[in-house]
Design a protein around this motif. Structure first.
Motif, mmCIF file in Angstrom:
data_model
loop_
_atom_site.group_PDB
_atom_site.id
_atom_site.type_symbol
_atom_site.label_atom_id
_atom_site.label_comp_id
_atom_site.label_asym_id
_atom_site.label_seq_id
_atom_site.Cartn_x
_atom_site.Cartn_y
_atom_site.Cartn_z
ATOM 1 N N ILE A 123 4.109 -0.993 14.558
ATOM 2 C CA ILE A 123 3.558 -0.039 13.579
ATOM 3 C C ILE A 123 3.692 -0.601 12.165
ATOM 4 C CG2 ILE A 123 3.928 2.236 12.523
ATOM 5 C CD1 ILE A 123 4.814 3.151 15.408
ATOM 6 N N PHE A 124 4.872 -1.117 11.842
ATOM 7 C CA PHE A 124 5.130 -1.683 10.506
ATOM 8 C C PHE A 124 4.153 -2.819 10.206
ATOM 9 C CE2 PHE A 124 7.285 -5.033 8.056
ATOM 10 C CZ PHE A 124 7.468 -4.365 6.857
ATOM 11 N N ASN B 168 0.521 -1.549 9.741
ATOM 12 C CA ASN B 168 0.253 -0.648 8.615
ATOM 13 C C ASN B 168 0.773 -1.085 7.256
ATOM 14 O OD1 ASN B 168 -1.130 1.588 9.945
ATOM 15 N ND2 ASN B 168 0.791 1.831 11.050
ATOM 16 N N TYR B 169 1.769 -1.967 7.206
ATOM 17 C CA TYR B 169 2.444 -2.197 5.931
ATOM 18 C C TYR B 169 2.503 -3.640 5.445
ATOM 19 C CZ TYR B 169 3.851 2.624 6.438
ATOM 20 O OH TYR B 169 3.835 3.994 6.574
ATOM 21 N N ILE B 170 2.073 -4.607 6.220
ATOM 22 C CA ILE B 170 2.024 -5.976 5.705
ATOM 23 C C ILE B 170 0.592 -6.485 5.810
ATOM 24 C CG2 ILE B 170 4.455 -6.440 6.172
ATOM 25 C CD1 ILE B 170 3.614 -8.136 8.575
ATOM 26 N N PRO B 171 0.224 -7.440 4.956
ATOM 27 C CA PRO B 171 -1.163 -7.917 4.959
ATOM 28 C C PRO B 171 -1.578 -8.480 6.316
ATOM 29 C CG PRO B 171 0.020 -8.718 3.023
ATOM 30 C CD PRO B 171 1.041 -8.093 3.923
ATOM 31 N N ARG C 183 6.403 -1.440 1.599
ATOM 32 C CA ARG C 183 6.595 -0.076 2.060
ATOM 33 C C ARG C 183 6.849 -0.116 3.553
ATOM 34 N NH1 ARG C 183 1.320 2.247 1.049
ATOM 35 N NH2 ARG C 183 2.166 4.062 2.069
ATOM 36 N N GLY C 184 7.385 0.944 4.100
ATOM 37 C CA GLY C 184 7.569 1.062 5.533
ATOM 38 C C GLY C 184 8.800 0.378 6.087
#
Length: 90
Positions: A59-60, A63-66, A4-5
């Protein structure tokens, strides 16, 4: 896994970050530096689109990768090794 993202980062980077996160495939130099949290060096390697998107990259990644796949060179190498083992055992 579907990331996502991705709309936050340049489209030409979508496959590189997806392959890295999902399969542990080593990315190019810019993305490797970003994953290692070497932002100043990454900025120096960035193309125009990635340079403009640096805040969105942060930000990505946050918030969006482990969290286990970025942070330092040691962490990045460990992630690639673990994903390589998963690929080889499949």
């Amino acid at each position: 896994m579907s990331l996502r993202g991705l709309d936050l980062i340049p489209e030409h980077m979508h496959s590189s970050i997806t392959l890295y996160v999902e399969q542990g495939i080593e990315p190019g130099r810019f993305l490797m530096l970003m994953l290692e949290h070497r932002i100043y060096e990454a900025a120096g390697m960035a193309d125009a689109e990635n340079l403009q998107a640096l805040p969105n990259w942060i930000i990505f990644m946050h918030n969006y990768i482990p969290a286990a796949c970025h942070g330092s060179p040691v962490v990045v190498q460990a992630w690639m090794k673990s994903r390589r083992k998963m690929r080889n055992s499949a």
